[in-house]
Scaffold this motif. Sequence first.
Motif, PDB file in Angstrom:
ATOM      1  N   GLN A   1      -1.952  -0.871 -10.210  1.00 28.67           N
ATOM      2  CA  GLN A   1      -2.847  -1.910  -9.412  1.00 28.67           C
ATOM      3  C   GLN A   1      -2.336  -3.130  -8.213  1.00 28.67           C
ATOM      4  O   GLN A   1      -1.005  -3.370  -8.159  1.00 28.67           O
ATOM      5  CB  GLN A   1      -2.893  -2.630 -10.267  1.00 28.67           C
ATOM      6  CG  GLN A   1      -4.490  -3.900  -9.887  1.00 28.67           C
ATOM      7  CD  GLN A   1      -5.515  -3.183  -9.762  1.00 28.67           C
ATOM      8  OE1 GLN A   1      -6.052  -1.806  -9.567  1.00 28.67           O
ATOM      9  NE2 GLN A   1      -5.630  -3.334  -8.044  1.00 28.67           N
TER      10      GLN A   1
ATOM     11  N   SER B   1      -7.916 -10.113   0.970  1.00 32.16           N
ATOM     12  CA  SER B   1      -9.133  -9.416   0.053  1.00 32.16           C
ATOM     13  C   SER B   1      -9.569  -8.655   0.821  1.00 32.16           C
ATOM     14  O   SER B   1      -9.745  -6.788   0.977  1.00 32.16           O
ATOM     15  CB  SER B   1      -9.785  -9.836  -0.644  1.00 32.16           C
ATOM     16  OG  SER B   1     -10.490 -10.438  -0.119  1.00 32.16           O
TER      17      SER B   1
ATOM     18  N   GLU C   1       0.541  -1.412   0.009  1.00 36.13           N
ATOM     19  CA  GLU C   1       0.167  -0.234  -0.480  1.00 36.13           C
ATOM     20  C   GLU C   1       1.394   0.900  -0.077  1.00 36.13           C
ATOM     21  O   GLU C   1       1.293   2.421  -1.073  1.00 36.13           O
ATOM     22  CB  GLU C   1      -1.025   0.297   1.362  1.00 36.13           C
ATOM     23  CG  GLU C   1      -2.188  -0.733   0.886  1.00 36.13           C
ATOM     24  CD  GLU C   1      -3.030  -1.004   2.299  1.00 36.13           C
ATOM     25  OE1 GLU C   1      -4.239  -1.259   2.505  1.00 36.13           O
ATOM     26  OE2 GLU C   1      -2.235  -0.391   3.524  1.00 36.13           O
TER      27      GLU C   1
ATOM     28  N   ASP D   1      -8.881  -2.571  -2.185  1.00 35.66           N
ATOM     29  CA  ASP D   1      -8.117  -1.920  -3.064  1.00 35.66           C
ATOM     30  C   ASP D   1      -7.684  -2.314  -4.208  1.00 35.66           C
ATOM     31  O   ASP D   1      -7.225  -2.171  -4.827  1.00 35.66           O
ATOM     32  CB  ASP D   1      -7.527   0.041  -3.186  1.00 35.66           C
ATOM     33  CG  ASP D   1      -8.360   0.730  -2.201  1.00 35.66           C
ATOM     34  OD1 ASP D   1      -9.576   0.694  -2.189  1.00 35.66           O
ATOM     35  OD2 ASP D   1      -7.917   1.589  -1.585  1.00 35.66           O
TER      36      ASP D   1
END
Length: 341
Positions: A31, A39, A17, A44
């Motif tokens: 991505q 998840s 992140e 995100d």
Amino acid sequence: MQCAVISFTLSGGQLAERLIAGLREEGQVVQGWCLKKWSEAFPDFLPIETSLSAWCEARWKEGGGLIFIGACGIAVRTIAPFIRTKTEDPAVIAADEKGNFVISLLSGHLGGGNALARQAADVLGGQAVITTATDVQGKFAVDVWAKENGLILPSMAYAKEISAAVLAGETIGFSCPYPLEGVVPEELSGGTAARLQITVGVQKADQPVFLSRSLVIGLGCRKGKRKEEIAEAVEQALREVQLAKEAVRGAATIDLKKEEEGLIAYCREQGWPLTFYTAEELSAVKGDFTPSPFVKKITGVDNVCERAAVLASKGRILVKKQAANGVTLAIAEENRRIHFG
């Protein structure tokens, strides 16, 4: 660069992140991916619904960069079946879960792996680990320089030969028709007597040339011309002036030709974007062009091919209007510079 970041644990996802946020701030398209069981912790991220191998194969085909958060062994075993060549493989890097080290594993030069590793290390406050010989020794890297300048390597074999010579302390000759920015490395001070030469340009030649994709072909044709007829005219013109077709980056014409199937098919076959301009846009181009009263009567502008080539390239005419078998063309080259460092 478009990047996919994959993590396998909770702490790895938290590092991912941070990394994704930092890379996005620097303009990267990134991505995040995680195992399905994580998840909910990382909404995100996209969950991996397939095997890791199938996930990697799909990302490989997309190109860009792959960033593994975790052990190098996971990354190496995952990518091993898909590794092909330096010119095809994407950048692959791996970072430990604390972000202490970011390792460039694959395609460090042409794929941009070394640059991506350095960028990721800056974001994470860690150390980039680069092992390519020219980088380690602080030497000129011909493949990196060529990529940064949008040049086509004569061959990977020749690039390797130059790199080996540089590492052995041999100087290379360098010639370039374009203005230079930055300082030319001392490794390129060999002059015309040097055994190996780096020659930049758009010409076909007996010696290896680092081709600049800076040519634009302005095209015009009679209605209904087949792509084979257009191909013959273009290739004859390039051949006559010894210009390399690989140096062409696109074509341009007037918008009256938007329905010309042969013209569109030929450019698509070559992988060239075809730009259409209105008569008003073409008429506004400044320069000394070959006028034709007939063309002006039909199109509203005195010359299509030369004006279109100059407008699309934002440069200058190399080959003025030529006409053969119902096809007219001109070739222009963009005003470009070659930079170092």
